[in-house]
Write an enzyme that holds these catalytic residues in place. Structure first.
Site, PDB file in Angstrom:
ATOM      1  N   PHE A 124       0.861  -1.062  -0.155  1.00 62.23           N
ATOM      2  CA  PHE A 124      -0.050  -0.025  -0.187  1.00 62.23           C
ATOM      3  C   PHE A 124       0.855   1.282   0.178  1.00 62.23           C
ATOM      4  O   PHE A 124       2.058   1.119   0.327  1.00 62.23           O
ATOM      5  CB  PHE A 124      -0.919   0.075   1.214  1.00 62.23           C
ATOM      6  CG  PHE A 124      -2.350  -0.422   0.870  1.00 62.23           C
ATOM      7  CD1 PHE A 124      -2.707  -1.251  -0.104  1.00 62.23           C
ATOM      8  CD2 PHE A 124      -3.202   0.213   1.582  1.00 62.23           C
ATOM      9  CE1 PHE A 124      -3.758  -1.737  -0.429  1.00 62.23           C
ATOM     10  CE2 PHE A 124      -4.715  -0.048   1.310  1.00 62.23           C
ATOM     11  CZ  PHE A 124      -5.029  -0.865   0.494  1.00 62.23           C
ATOM     12  N   GLN A 238      -8.229  13.612   4.566  1.00 63.44           N
ATOM     13  CA  GLN A 238      -7.655  13.086   3.362  1.00 63.44           C
ATOM     14  C   GLN A 238      -8.368  12.931   2.307  1.00 63.44           C
ATOM     15  O   GLN A 238      -9.679  12.407   2.075  1.00 63.44           O
ATOM     16  CB  GLN A 238      -7.120  11.619   3.806  1.00 63.44           C
ATOM     17  CG  GLN A 238      -6.456  10.754   2.930  1.00 63.44           C
ATOM     18  CD  GLN A 238      -5.817   9.432   3.453  1.00 63.44           C
ATOM     19  OE1 GLN A 238      -6.492   8.577   3.714  1.00 63.44           O
ATOM     20  NE2 GLN A 238      -4.631   9.542   3.669  1.00 63.44           N
ATOM     21  N   HIS A 240      -8.310  11.080  -1.282  1.00 66.43           N
ATOM     22  CA  HIS A 240      -7.973   9.649  -1.502  1.00 66.43           C
ATOM     23  C   HIS A 240      -7.888  10.066  -3.220  1.00 66.43           C
ATOM     24  O   HIS A 240      -8.415  10.629  -3.677  1.00 66.43           O
ATOM     25  CB  HIS A 240      -9.021   8.638  -1.323  1.00 66.43           C
ATOM     26  CG  HIS A 240      -8.301   7.382  -1.910  1.00 66.43           C
ATOM     27  ND1 HIS A 240      -8.037   6.807  -3.200  1.00 66.43           N
ATOM     28  CD2 HIS A 240      -8.031   6.271  -1.025  1.00 66.43           C
ATOM     29  CE1 HIS A 240      -7.625   5.645  -3.156  1.00 66.43           C
ATOM     30  NE2 HIS A 240      -7.720   5.176  -1.897  1.00 66.43           N
ATOM     31  N   LEU A 254     -14.990   5.216  -4.252  1.00 62.61           N
ATOM     32  CA  LEU A 254     -13.493   4.670  -4.302  1.00 62.61           C
ATOM     33  C   LEU A 254     -13.043   3.625  -4.965  1.00 62.61           C
ATOM     34  O   LEU A 254     -13.717   2.497  -5.337  1.00 62.61           O
ATOM     35  CB  LEU A 254     -12.994   4.288  -2.673  1.00 62.61           C
ATOM     36  CG  LEU A 254     -11.767   4.228  -2.264  1.00 62.61           C
ATOM     37  CD1 LEU A 254     -11.239   5.769  -2.245  1.00 62.61           C
ATOM     38  CD2 LEU A 254     -11.600   3.628  -1.036  1.00 62.61           C
ATOM     39  N   GLU A 257      -7.078   1.579  -3.288  1.00 56.82           N
ATOM     40  CA  GLU A 257      -5.620   1.794  -3.365  1.00 56.82           C
ATOM     41  C   GLU A 257      -4.911   0.395  -3.803  1.00 56.82           C
ATOM     42  O   GLU A 257      -3.595   0.388  -4.056  1.00 56.82           O
ATOM     43  CB  GLU A 257      -4.909   2.274  -2.202  1.00 56.82           C
ATOM     44  CG  GLU A 257      -3.393   2.829  -2.062  1.00 56.82           C
ATOM     45  CD  GLU A 257      -3.013   3.501  -0.844  1.00 56.82           C
ATOM     46  OE1 GLU A 257      -1.828   3.339  -0.640  1.00 56.82           O
ATOM     47  OE2 GLU A 257      -3.877   4.400  -0.726  1.00 56.82           O
ATOM     48  N   ARG A 288      -0.639   9.157  -0.056  1.00 52.53           N
ATOM     49  CA  ARG A 288      -1.946   9.651  -0.752  1.00 52.53           C
ATOM     50  C   ARG A 288      -2.108  11.098  -0.990  1.00 52.53           C
ATOM     51  O   ARG A 288      -2.724  11.597  -1.939  1.00 52.53           O
ATOM     52  CB  ARG A 288      -3.225   9.287   0.015  1.00 52.53           C
ATOM     53  CG  ARG A 288      -3.531   7.649   0.269  1.00 52.53           C
ATOM     54  CD  ARG A 288      -4.549   7.272   1.029  1.00 52.53           C
ATOM     55  NE  ARG A 288      -5.033   5.899   0.812  1.00 52.53           N
ATOM     56  CZ  ARG A 288      -5.824   5.063   1.717  1.00 52.53           C
ATOM     57  NH1 ARG A 288      -6.357   5.902   2.647  1.00 52.53           N
ATOM     58  NH2 ARG A 288      -6.030   3.978   1.519  1.00 52.53           N
ATOM     59  N   HIS A 352     -11.903  11.273   1.651  1.00 55.91           N
ATOM     60  CA  HIS A 352     -12.062   9.746   1.987  1.00 55.91           C
ATOM     61  C   HIS A 352     -12.113   9.627   3.316  1.00 55.91           C
ATOM     62  O   HIS A 352     -12.739   8.682   3.978  1.00 55.91           O
ATOM     63  CB  HIS A 352     -10.864   9.174   1.440  1.00 55.91           C
ATOM     64  CG  HIS A 352     -10.760   7.840   1.681  1.00 55.91           C
ATOM     65  ND1 HIS A 352     -11.783   6.851   1.395  1.00 55.91           N
ATOM     66  CD2 HIS A 352      -9.787   7.088   2.027  1.00 55.91           C
ATOM     67  CE1 HIS A 352     -11.472   5.532   1.590  1.00 55.91           C
ATOM     68  NE2 HIS A 352     -10.240   5.678   2.224  1.00 55.91           N
ATOM     69  N   ARG A 387      -3.154   9.696   6.481  1.00 50.52           N
ATOM     70  CA  ARG A 387      -3.466   8.386   6.970  1.00 50.52           C
ATOM     71  C   ARG A 387      -2.567   7.507   6.022  1.00 50.52           C
ATOM     72  O   ARG A 387      -2.892   7.427   4.741  1.00 50.52           O
ATOM     73  CB  ARG A 387      -4.764   8.089   7.215  1.00 50.52           C
ATOM     74  CG  ARG A 387      -5.142   6.699   7.671  1.00 50.52           C
ATOM     75  CD  ARG A 387      -6.578   6.431   7.927  1.00 50.52           C
ATOM     76  NE  ARG A 387      -7.223   6.303   6.667  1.00 50.52           N
ATOM     77  CZ  ARG A 387      -7.405   5.373   5.925  1.00 50.52           C
ATOM     78  NH1 ARG A 387      -6.770   4.220   5.947  1.00 50.52           N
ATOM     79  NH2 ARG A 387      -8.244   5.731   4.967  1.00 50.52           N
TER      80      ARG A 387
END
Length: 579
Positions: A124, A238, A240, A254, A257, A288, A352, A387
């Site tokens: 990730f 955040q 995304h 979404l 990821e 991100r 996100h 995050r």
């Protein structure tokens, strides 16, 4: 919808508001120790926002990369949080990761495994090693299904379709909660020794967000604030990098990821792989905030698609591999007549995750208010300014267990605090006034205006001018809010009116906190203050004073020796491992 003069009354030792992974994990811990617990959800049992966390959950097993450790995981978390994280929280949650993932597996969560039977792990963004455990691309749903099954096996009481509009307090302590049944309309009082908020974040304040309708509307943060609790880091939201851009009803949804973690590449409208320019070392798997700003920049400079997006392409991978690792994404686009094994997806950044929320003690889940606890996305402190993907599911289960265990061991010493009956009557009257509102404004229209305002004024790139303009426009929306009218469905109208109240508060807190933080750090990017400033290596606190939002700062503790050592080793992922 009926209007009652006497609300239904319930009593339990621990009341949990929120029925996702965090709330259910805490409830399971309490039930295992024979503590009376009641879980409340806004949707039906088993249908919570947790299911949208698709890509995986972090735990440093080292099954593919033996060099990994919980200390390196913690170092990655601190580094990508730009050191606004609570180091003690990071250490505790990362250290507890492997045990909790193994616990989920023992309860039946069917994690993908390697050929030798170990839990498989994928890359990730911004992680030094492959540590994200997964169930295809529906990890959140698999975890929630596991927790729901366990909760049902333990006969944990659950109330679904329940909207909590206020926390009840008396003499400075939380005594329970007040709300209404969204099916019957009946007003309901819950009396409890302790209340746990596990109600999610507030990203629905933005027009493009990854939540479903009526989720992440800021309920938890707003409830805590109105009751008198302290919030923290509300400016840290955040974005995304990869949300869908079409069709309209999927906008913001979404694209996990995991798509990039399995080798997906980002291309602009000219089919140029533009991350080579912004992050040649980490490419699509940089943090991100870095990837989201890169996409934003490509679009702003005219290299985006007609729908203000870019392309995410994984068609260079074998179709069988894509169907195994990304089955939900493959199926979703297939329904739109897009075969991702042979053509790219169109994506754009989407709001996100709320890194800010309720200030919490991660040793116990305690907030600044007596008898009030908080776990999951509703809290602040674990993630800092950015995050790591895979850390949200982790936080829910580890802190859920910690909080549940603490409460289980403290209930014998705790008594019920008496309810304030006048307060209950006041809250009933407020709900009734919403139902009979006869103004000329539609709540849904105001919410849409608010979401557009926040995307423009407090989005991926911020400036003093934009933030000030946002506050001015927010004041105008507050005036419109006073003129709302109830619709044909009173229950739905009431829900929308309460969601609007929560979103307006969270938006104001975001705008004011973002205006105060005169630097760029992680997901908070101020174009007029583009550099990180040591003067702002602190958290911004938010509390209520005479009906107004008041801001202050607090210093951040230093990481402990184990984390400092891991940070000094400077581990980082090399993108070429995926090539």
């Amino acid at each position: 919808m009926s209007i009652t003069t006497k609300p239904e009354k319930n009593s339990t030792d621990v009341l949990i508001i929120g029925a996702g992974a965090a709330g259910l994990r805490a409830a399971i811990e309490l039930a295992n120790k024979d503590i009376n617990v009641l879980v409340l959800g806004k949707r039906k049992h088993g249908d919570a926002h947790t299911i949208k966390a698709a890509g995986g959950i972090n735990a440093s097993f080292g099954n593919l990369d033996p060099e990994d450790s919980w200390q390196i995981h913690a170092a990655d978390t601190l580094r990508e949080g730009h050191f606004l994280n609570d180091p003690a929280a990071v250490e505790k949650i990362c250290h507890g990761a492997t045990a909790e993932v193994e616990q989920l597996q023992s309860w039946g969560c069917d994690f993908n495994t390697t050929e030798d039977g170990k839990i498989n792990q994928r890359y990730f963004g911004a992680q030094s090693f492959r540590r994200t455990c997964f169930v295809g691309d529906h990890t959140g749903k698999a975890i929630l299904d596991t927790l729901v099954a366990k909760a049902k096996a333990l006969n944990i009481p659950f109330r679904q379709n329940m909207y909590i509009s206020e926390l009840l307090t008396h003499n400075g302590a939380v005594t329970g909660a007040f709300g209404f049944d969204m099916d019957s309309g009946e007003h309901t009082v819950f009396h409890a020794k302790a209340v746990v908020l596990a109600a999610g974040g507030h990203t629905a304040a933005y027009i493009r967000h990854s939540s479903r309708p009526d989720e992440n509307t800021g309920d938890g943060a707003a409830l805590a604030y109105r009751a008198g609790a302290v919030l923290q880091d509300m400016e840290l939201v955040q974005f995304h990098p990869t949300g869908m851009v079409q069709p309209e009803h999927f906008k913001g949804t979404l694209v996990t990821e995991a798509t990039r973690g399995e080798g997906g590449r980002l291309l602009n409208a000219h089919k140029e792989r533009f991350m080579e320019k912004y992050s040649p070392k980490h490419m699509e798997l940089d943090a991100r905030d870095v990837v989201a700003r890169a996409i934003y920049q490509e679009i702003q400079e005219g290299r985006g698609t007609e729908n203000d997006g870019v392309y995410l392409d994984i068609s260079h991978k074998e179709a069988a591999f894509i169907k195994e690792r990304l089955p939900n994404i493959y199926s979703r686009f297939k329904e739109l007549d897009i075969n991702i094994s042979s053509e790219p997806m169109e994506v754009s950044p989407t709001a996100h995750y709320a890194m800010g929320g309720i200030k919490t003690d991660f040793e116990t889940g305690k907030t600044s208010l007596k008898n009030l606890y908080a776990i999951g996305e509703v809290t602040a402190g674990m993630h800092g300014a950015n995050r790591l993907g895979g850390n949200s599911l982790l936080e829910t289960i580890v802190l859920g267990k910690i909080c549940g265990n603490y409460l289980a061991n403290s209930m014998e010493k705790q008594d019920f605090v008496s309810l304030d009956e006048e307060q209950i009557i006041q809250y009933q009257q407020e709900l009734t006034s919403f139902i009979y509102a006869k103004g000329d404004e539609h709540t849904e229209d105001i919410i849409l205006s608010l979401q557009k305002l926040m995307w423009k004024c407090a989005g991926i790139v911020r400036t003093e001018k934009l933030l000030m303009d946002g506050l001015d426009k927010l004041n105008a929306l507050k005036e419109r809010q006073q003129r709302v009218r109830s619709g044909d469905n009173p229950s739905k109208s009431l829900e929308c009116a309460l969601n609007l109240r929560n979103l307006i508060f969270c938006s104001e807190a975001i705008l004011k906190s973002a205006l105060m933080r005169e630097e760029s750090r992680g997901a908070h990017y101020r174009e007029d203050y583009p550099e990180k400033s040591e003067d702002w290596h602190c958290n911004i606190l938010c509390h209520q004073e005479q009906g107004e939002i008041k801001l202050s700062t607090q210093q951040i503790d230093q990481p402990g020796p184990k984390l400092k050592e891991a940070l000094e080793q400077k581990h980082e992922m090399e993108y070429h491992h995926l090539e």
